[in-house]
Design a protein around this motif. Structure first.
Motif, PDB file in Angstrom:
ATOM      1  N   ALA A 132       0.686  -1.170   0.363  1.00  0.00           N
ATOM      2  CA  ALA A 132       0.187  -0.623   0.116  1.00  0.00           C
ATOM      3  C   ALA A 132       0.983   1.285  -0.078  1.00  0.00           C
ATOM      4  CB  ALA A 132      -1.167  -0.224   1.386  1.00  0.00           C
ATOM      5  N   ASP A 133       1.752   0.926   0.703  1.00  0.00           N
ATOM      6  CA  ASP A 133       2.904   2.733   0.679  1.00  0.00           C
ATOM      7  C   ASP A 133       3.825   2.715  -1.060  1.00  0.00           C
ATOM      8  OD1 ASP A 133       2.697   2.552   3.222  1.00  0.00           O
ATOM      9  OD2 ASP A 133       4.393   1.193   4.136  1.00  0.00           O
ATOM     10  N   GLN A 134       3.874   1.500  -1.724  1.00  0.00           N
ATOM     11  CA  GLN A 134       4.493   1.431  -2.725  1.00  0.00           C
ATOM     12  C   GLN A 134       3.416   3.147  -3.775  1.00  0.00           C
ATOM     13  OE1 GLN A 134       5.377  -1.299  -5.926  1.00  0.00           O
ATOM     14  NE2 GLN A 134       6.115  -2.116  -4.603  1.00  0.00           N
ATOM     15  N   PHE A 135       1.825   2.137  -3.279  1.00  0.00           N
ATOM     16  CA  PHE A 135       0.796   1.782  -4.656  1.00  0.00           C
ATOM     17  C   PHE A 135       0.671   3.635  -4.175  1.00  0.00           C
ATOM     18  CE2 PHE A 135      -1.722  -2.269  -3.561  1.00  0.00           C
ATOM     19  CZ  PHE A 135      -0.791  -1.960  -4.002  1.00  0.00           C
ATOM     20  N   GLU A 136       0.717   3.996  -3.247  1.00  0.00           N
ATOM     21  CA  GLU A 136       0.497   6.225  -2.522  1.00  0.00           C
ATOM     22  C   GLU A 136       2.286   6.399  -2.931  1.00  0.00           C
ATOM     23  OE1 GLU A 136      -0.271   5.861   1.402  1.00  0.00           O
ATOM     24  OE2 GLU A 136      -2.989   5.568   0.975  1.00  0.00           O
ATOM     25  N   ALA A 137       3.255   6.123  -3.340  1.00  0.00           N
ATOM     26  CA  ALA A 137       3.721   6.414  -3.095  1.00  0.00           C
ATOM     27  C   ALA A 137       4.095   7.442  -5.416  1.00  0.00           C
ATOM     28  CB  ALA A 137       5.668   5.537  -3.378  1.00  0.00           C
ATOM     29  N   PHE A 138       4.083   5.512  -5.881  1.00  0.00           N
ATOM     30  CA  PHE A 138       3.705   5.852  -7.222  1.00  0.00           C
ATOM     31  C   PHE A 138       2.089   6.900  -7.476  1.00  0.00           C
ATOM     32  CE2 PHE A 138       6.108   1.925  -8.123  1.00  0.00           C
ATOM     33  CZ  PHE A 138       6.107   1.530  -9.205  1.00  0.00           C
ATOM     34  N   ALA A 139       1.373   6.973  -7.055  1.00  0.00           N
ATOM     35  CA  ALA A 139       1.006   8.286  -6.689  1.00  0.00           C
ATOM     36  C   ALA A 139       1.306   9.866  -6.630  1.00  0.00           C
ATOM     37  CB  ALA A 139      -0.331   7.946  -6.261  1.00  0.00           C
ATOM     38  N   ALA A 140       2.384   9.508  -4.806  1.00  0.00           N
ATOM     39  CA  ALA A 140       2.831  11.053  -4.836  1.00  0.00           C
ATOM     40  C   ALA A 140       3.855  11.892  -6.262  1.00  0.00           C
ATOM     41  CB  ALA A 140       3.525  10.489  -3.719  1.00  0.00           C
ATOM     42  N   LEU A 141       3.883  10.500  -6.855  1.00  0.00           N
ATOM     43  CA  LEU A 141       5.262  10.493  -7.772  1.00  0.00           C
ATOM     44  C   LEU A 141       4.525  11.553  -9.863  1.00  0.00           C
ATOM     45  CD1 LEU A 141       8.043   7.733  -8.407  1.00  0.00           C
ATOM     46  CD2 LEU A 141       8.064  10.057  -7.751  1.00  0.00           C
ATOM     47  N   VAL A 142       2.723  10.775  -9.803  1.00  0.00           N
ATOM     48  CA  VAL A 142       2.357  11.503  -9.886  1.00  0.00           C
ATOM     49  C   VAL A 142       1.982  12.807 -10.036  1.00  0.00           C
ATOM     50  CG1 VAL A 142      -0.014  11.506 -11.549  1.00  0.00           C
ATOM     51  CG2 VAL A 142       1.672   9.227 -11.344  1.00  0.00           C
ATOM     52  N   ALA A 143       1.517  12.697  -9.515  1.00  0.00           N
ATOM     53  CA  ALA A 143       1.261  14.030  -8.260  1.00  0.00           C
ATOM     54  C   ALA A 143       2.057  14.678  -8.370  1.00  0.00           C
ATOM     55  CB  ALA A 143       1.017  13.822  -7.343  1.00  0.00           C
ATOM     56  N   GLU A 144       3.495  14.862  -8.473  1.00  0.00           N
ATOM     57  CA  GLU A 144       4.574  15.961  -8.731  1.00  0.00           C
ATOM     58  C   GLU A 144       4.840  16.239  -9.588  1.00  0.00           C
ATOM     59  OE1 GLU A 144       7.929  14.048  -7.021  1.00  0.00           O
ATOM     60  OE2 GLU A 144       7.372  13.720  -5.083  1.00  0.00           O
ATOM     61  N   GLY A 145       3.969  15.777 -11.090  1.00  0.00           N
ATOM     62  CA  GLY A 145       4.661  15.785 -12.680  1.00  0.00           C
ATOM     63  C   GLY A 145       4.598  15.096 -13.563  1.00  0.00           C
ATOM     64  N   ARG A 146       5.084  14.354 -12.456  1.00  0.00           N
ATOM     65  CA  ARG A 146       6.197  12.324 -13.105  1.00  0.00           C
ATOM     66  C   ARG A 146       5.212  11.768 -13.942  1.00  0.00           C
ATOM     67  NH1 ARG A 146      10.885  10.895 -11.334  1.00  0.00           N
ATOM     68  NH2 ARG A 146      10.812   9.423 -13.469  1.00  0.00           N
ATOM     69  N   ALA A 147       5.849  11.585 -14.946  1.00  0.00           N
ATOM     70  CA  ALA A 147       4.927  10.725 -16.095  1.00  0.00           C
ATOM     71  C   ALA A 147       5.085   9.396 -15.873  1.00  0.00           C
ATOM     72  CB  ALA A 147       5.116  11.365 -17.660  1.00  0.00           C
ATOM     73  N   VAL A 148       3.667   8.955 -16.352  1.00  0.00           N
ATOM     74  CA  VAL A 148       3.712   7.142 -16.224  1.00  0.00           C
ATOM     75  C   VAL A 148       4.879   6.934 -16.610  1.00  0.00           C
ATOM     76  CG1 VAL A 148       2.647   5.451 -16.756  1.00  0.00           C
ATOM     77  CG2 VAL A 148       1.042   7.082 -15.947  1.00  0.00           C
ATOM     78  N   GLU A 149       4.799   7.207 -18.570  1.00  0.00           N
ATOM     79  CA  GLU A 149       5.970   6.530 -18.846  1.00  0.00           C
ATOM     80  C   GLU A 149       7.896   6.281 -18.095  1.00  0.00           C
ATOM     81  OE1 GLU A 149       3.188   8.539 -19.803  1.00  0.00           O
ATOM     82  OE2 GLU A 149       2.438   6.543 -21.040  1.00  0.00           O
ATOM     83  N   ASP A 150       7.879   7.586 -17.390  1.00  0.00           N
ATOM     84  CA  ASP A 150       9.229   7.850 -16.711  1.00  0.00           C
ATOM     85  C   ASP A 150       8.873   6.671 -15.859  1.00  0.00           C
ATOM     86  OD1 ASP A 150       9.356   9.327 -19.119  1.00  0.00           O
ATOM     87  OD2 ASP A 150       9.104  11.346 -17.649  1.00  0.00           O
ATOM     88  N   ILE A 151       8.264   7.286 -14.600  1.00  0.00           N
ATOM     89  CA  ILE A 151       7.847   5.718 -13.957  1.00  0.00           C
ATOM     90  C   ILE A 151       8.153   5.099 -14.095  1.00  0.00           C
ATOM     91  CG2 ILE A 151       6.978   4.900 -11.365  1.00  0.00           C
ATOM     92  CD1 ILE A 151       5.240   8.388 -11.906  1.00  0.00           C
TER      93      ILE A 151
END
Length: 676
Positions: A132-151
């Motif tokens: 669950a922490d991993q899921f939320e961390a991925f969401a935080a990266l997107v919120a920071e403006g990171r593209a899904v492809e870059d992640i």
């Protein structure tokens, strides 16, 4: 992009680790990759997976954690005692020519005597991140403006994996909290993620009893107003691409495979598209001269049962027609032999091409057969046809249908010179009125069918807690209050009636039996075995859940086994739960047609495919059974044992009209049957 370069990461890592190493009396070195090799003293012997993904991550963001090494006996090389996966990923990058062989790697040098202890410490003294922490961390990266492809590139995974984790991060916070507390499983979380509505997610999970919280049940609950594109026959007929091009809304399950998990929101649009596509078929059928042709994509057996059917006779084919039929059947047999030849390697594409060719030949044969059918004079302009779809999404045409007014008009029109014979036959029919119907199936088949009916009745009772409670109270009141000994389908001594396979070997795989097993297993996992603990658990249970458990237990006590076709055990119970065997049982060769006589099988075919009876009559019994199974698919046909008494009487009338109350109607019905 704010990602650090590989050299920047290496330098930062080296600086940080150097400070730590100095404090611990250890050395942090930059060692060429060519001088590093795995150590036999690394305590981790498994887990060397996802190396390509780790290599992609290192290539993207650099090595974020140093390796731990000891000096080799030769004094020039080093053995890696902690960081085997990282070493394998680095060497993979060298193999792919993304790193040089002498690329310098930050390594912590430890004393030789401490090698195994250091390796064990690194693997034991750590705690993995909760998913669950991993899921939320991925969401935080997107919120920071990171593209899904870059992640995805940073972590060496596909964009779909990232999208799935983002979907899970968007599940209700309450459900995520329970997931962390192991009160919700990952599979349940994935099923709930099919919607972004937190209220709907929570209602589906928390408002459902424990045994209805399987991933499939949760997914069905959230999509009950939508149409499964992979399973719905109308959706398969129209096609997903056509539906979407017409502006139809969809919901996609990111966790399903590529062939499923698409749900359609606009049922009206889907029906319109299906009707438009079937219009061309309706025009072809109308050109045959029928008085009316309706298009009904979802026509059920009950819908069609409102009509009377005109029976056609089959003329013998002419010389040219017989030659054409023989040629097509020979071609079809050759194709079937190729498909059945185990020694011939046939790819999926070729097999599909062969099947398509067989289907085309089958359509040609059906067209010829239709031309051989003869209807009584004046019937075709008066009768009609319904163009519909079968359970596989294939077009099916029901011809020779008569509405009530049309049937009356036809009976009047076809009165003729055979009145005397009709009266004699009517008299013979009257003599047999009141006699019990002759049993037409064996006791073994009766027990087999009643085993399936029992399984379905058990499942229905389990779904109706109120009826289950009534059945128990009814049984107890008879025995205790009224001091009666009347029979009952319930065994209140709580002996489960779950050995139905002795009567029907295939019942174990029936939907009702499978569902009941899953329900019992779910309750079994929840309830404690200790009697005192069980009583306390039940005492604290909400009444709704207690009734659900009662329904399951009562359901398993139901027994409706019989060896006589005319018996209807547990009829009141079946009526109370609205038992519809059409939802629980499908007519198959192995389950029914192989166990009845050739005449009985053809009698059934006369109901759901009257135009095929003459063709099937020439086949052997095993072939008739196989063809009957194919033709019955999607028809909703049920043997008399599975029909409610009133439904059975109605369906029997469709096969051979019964005598009416007054002589005039009796004569009309008999004349129509004879003329047809």
């Amino acid at each position: 992009m704010n990602t650090a370069t590989h050299h920047e990461t290496t330098a930062i890592t080296a600086a940080v680790q150097t400070v730590a190493a100095i404090g611990a009396g250890q050395d942090l070195l930059l060692i060429p990759l060519s001088r590093l090799s795995p150590s036999s003293r690394n305590v981790r012997k498994s887990g060397g997976t996802s190396i390509p993904e780790l290599a992609a991550s290192i290539a993207r963001v650099g090595l974020l954690q140093n390796l731990t090494v000891v000096l080799s006996p030769d004094g020039e090389h080093y053995e890696v005692v902690a960081g085997r996966r990282r070493l394998a990923a680095l060497k993979l990058l060298v193999k792919r020519r993304k790193l040089a062989k002498d690329h310098e790697v930050p390594c912590l040098l430890v004393p030789d005597a401490a090698a195994r202890t250091v390796s064990l410490t690194e693997n034991v003294q750590r705690e993995a991140m909760h998913p669950a922490d991993q899921f939320e961390a991925f969401a935080a990266l997107v919120a920071e403006g990171r593209a899904v492809e870059d992640i995805a590139a940073d972590f060496g995974v596909t964009p779909l994996v990232v999208q799935r984790r983002l979907k899970l991060a968007n599940v209700s916070p309450r459900l995520l909290a329970d997931y962390r507390a192991d009160a919700v499983t990952l599979d349940q979380l994935m099923a709930l993620a099919i919607t972004d509505d937190h209220a709907a997610q929570e209602a589906a999970f928390y408002d459902s009893p424990q045994w209805q919280r399987s991933p499939d049940a949760l997914r069905d609950h959230l999509t009950q107003e939508e149409i499964d594109a992979g399973r719905d026959p109308v959706a398969r007929f129209v096609g997903l691409e056509t539906y979407e091009q017409a502006g139809g809304g969809t919901r996609r399950d990111l966790f399903a495979d590529e062939h499923s998990g698409v749900f359609l929101a606009d049922a009206v649009l889907l029906d319109t598209l299906a009707r438009d596509k079937l219009a061309a078929v309706a025009d072809e059928v109308r050109a045959e001269g029928w008085g009316w042709v309706d298009v009904a994509p979802r026509a059920t057996y009950a819908d069609l049962h409102r009509f009377q059917r005109v029976r056609a006779t089959r003329r013998e084919p002419g010389k040219a027609e017989a030659k054409r039929i023989a040629k097509l059947e020979a071609e079809q047999a050759q194709l079937q032999d190729r498909l059945d030849d185990e020694n011939e390697a046939i790819g999926d594409d070729e097999a599909q091409a062969l099947q398509d060719a067989m289907d085309a030949i089958g359509n040609d044969l059906d067209a010829i057969e239709r031309k051989l059918l003869l209807y009584p004079v004046g019937v075709v302009p008066m009768a009609g046809a319904v163009v519909s779809l079968d359970s596989d999404g294939a077009v099916v045409v029901h011809r020779g249908l008569l509405r009530e007014d049309e049937a009356k008009a036809l009976r009047t029109q076809q009165r003729g010179a055979e009145a005397e014979d009709d009266a004699r036959e009517t008299g013979a029919q009257e003599q047999t009125e009141g006699e019990p119907p002759a049993l037409t199936i064996s006791e073994k088949l009766a027990r087999r069918l009643s085993a399936h009916r029992t399984a379905a009745l058990q499942a229905e009772v389990a779904r109706h807690p109120h009826v289950a409670l009534v059945a128990v109270v009814h049984r107890l009141a008879q025995r205790i209050v009224l001091e009666g000994y009347h029979g009952s389908p319930l065994n209140v001594s709580a002996d489960p009636q779950d050995r139905l396979e002795q009567h029907a070997p295939d019942v174990a795989e029936a939907p009702a039996a499978v569902g009941m097993r899953k329900v019992r297993e779910a309750w079994g996992q929840r309830l404690p075995e200790d009697p005192e603990a069980l009583f306390a658990e039940l005492l604290a249970m909400p009444q709704s859940e207690l009734l659900s458990l009662l329904a399951v237990c009562v359901g398993f006590t139901v027994s409706a086994i019989t060896s006589r076709e005319g018996d209807r055990p547990a009829a009141l119970l079946a009526q109370a739960v609205g038992l519809d065997m059409g939802q629980w049982w499908t007519p198959t060769a192995a389950g029914y047609f192989e166990h009845v006589s050739k005449a009985k099988a053809l009698e059934a075919v006369q109901v759901f495919a009257p135009g095929e009876v003459h063709r099937l009559a020439k086949l052997k019994k095993a072939q008739i059974a196989a063809e009957a199974e194919r033709l019955a698919a999607g028809s909703g046909w049920l043997p008399p044992m599975f029909r409610a008494p009133e439904a059975a009487a109605t369906q029997d009338e469709a096969q051979e009209p019964a005598a009416a109350a007054d002589d005039e109607n009796a004569e009309e019905t008999q004349e129509l049957a004879e003329a047809a």
